[in-house]
Design a protein around this motif. Structure first.
Motif: not given
Length: 222
Positions: A132, A160-161, A168, A207
């Protein structure tokens, strides 16, 4: 250890008040703002703040850290030094996101993988979990099976990346190699939203569920 979630800032970030029930000593994790709300909760519980802990350098997690630490006369510990550039950008972050003006600061102690932090009689293990942000850390109480994970993992989602120096692949690796081995029974407090367990996320998170990632890495039991 008692954990109280205190949502702060327009982003409803989960600031956490961690209390050692044996001593009445406390740590505040990620005071991003609304410091009067945090201080009222400290007063309500009649505890003594011993330090401020930070998972990473985004404004909703750390904008109030220096002011709160100065108010209580306590040190700031964390995050990892790779967050220096984010903390130095706090004035820019405050302008960009419409927050009250925030000043850059230097934590009293940068944290690294394998470190521990103490307050009262409680000990938290530190895990460096980049992705992140590059210097994100997670705090884990092995005794109480609780992890404070910031924006690494959420109930049903992940961090979020797409911010500067996000990655990610690093984030997925952090979750699989640093968090999952701690145990399915661990309850985690995310930076936003409700708590969950690592086991629940391994089963259901779209995810990072085992069916998506293939289970733990490096030959650890799937």
């Amino acid at each position: 250890m008692k954990v109280t979630l205190i949502p702060v800032t327009p982003f409803q970030q989960n600031c956490s008040l961690l209390v050692c029930e044996a001593t009445g000593r406390a740590a505040v994790v990620d005071p991003g703002g609304d410091l009067e709300v945090i201080q009222r909760e400290v007063e309500r519980q009649q505890v003594t703040v011993e330090k401020v802990l930070l998972t990473h350098g985004h404004i909703d997690h750390c904008a109030g850290a220096k002011t709160l630490a100065d108010h209580y006369g306590v040190p700031i510990e964390g995050p990892h030094e790779d967050e220096r550039f984010w903390i130095e950008k706090l004035p820019d972050q405050s302008t960009r996101f419409g927050f009250p003006a925030a000043q850059a600061f230097e934590p009293n102690r940068w944290l690294h993988d394998g470190d521990t932090v103490q307050f009262g009689d409680e000990t938290l293990e530190v895990y460096h979990c980049p992705g992140h942000t590059p210097g994100h850390v997670v705090f884990f109480s092995r005794k109480h099976r609780i992890a404070i994970v910031g924006d690494v993992l959420f109930a049903g989602s992940i961090g979020r990346t797409d911010f500067p120096r996000g990655n990610h692949a690093d984030l997925i690796r952090s979750i699989r190699e640093k968090l999952w081995p701690l145990g399915d029974d661990v309850t985690f407090v995310p930076g936003h939203g409700p708590v969950s367990t690592f086991g629940e996320e391994r089963r259901t998170n779209p995810y990072v569920a085992d069916r998506v990632t293939g289970g733990m890495a490096h030959g650890v039991a799937r």
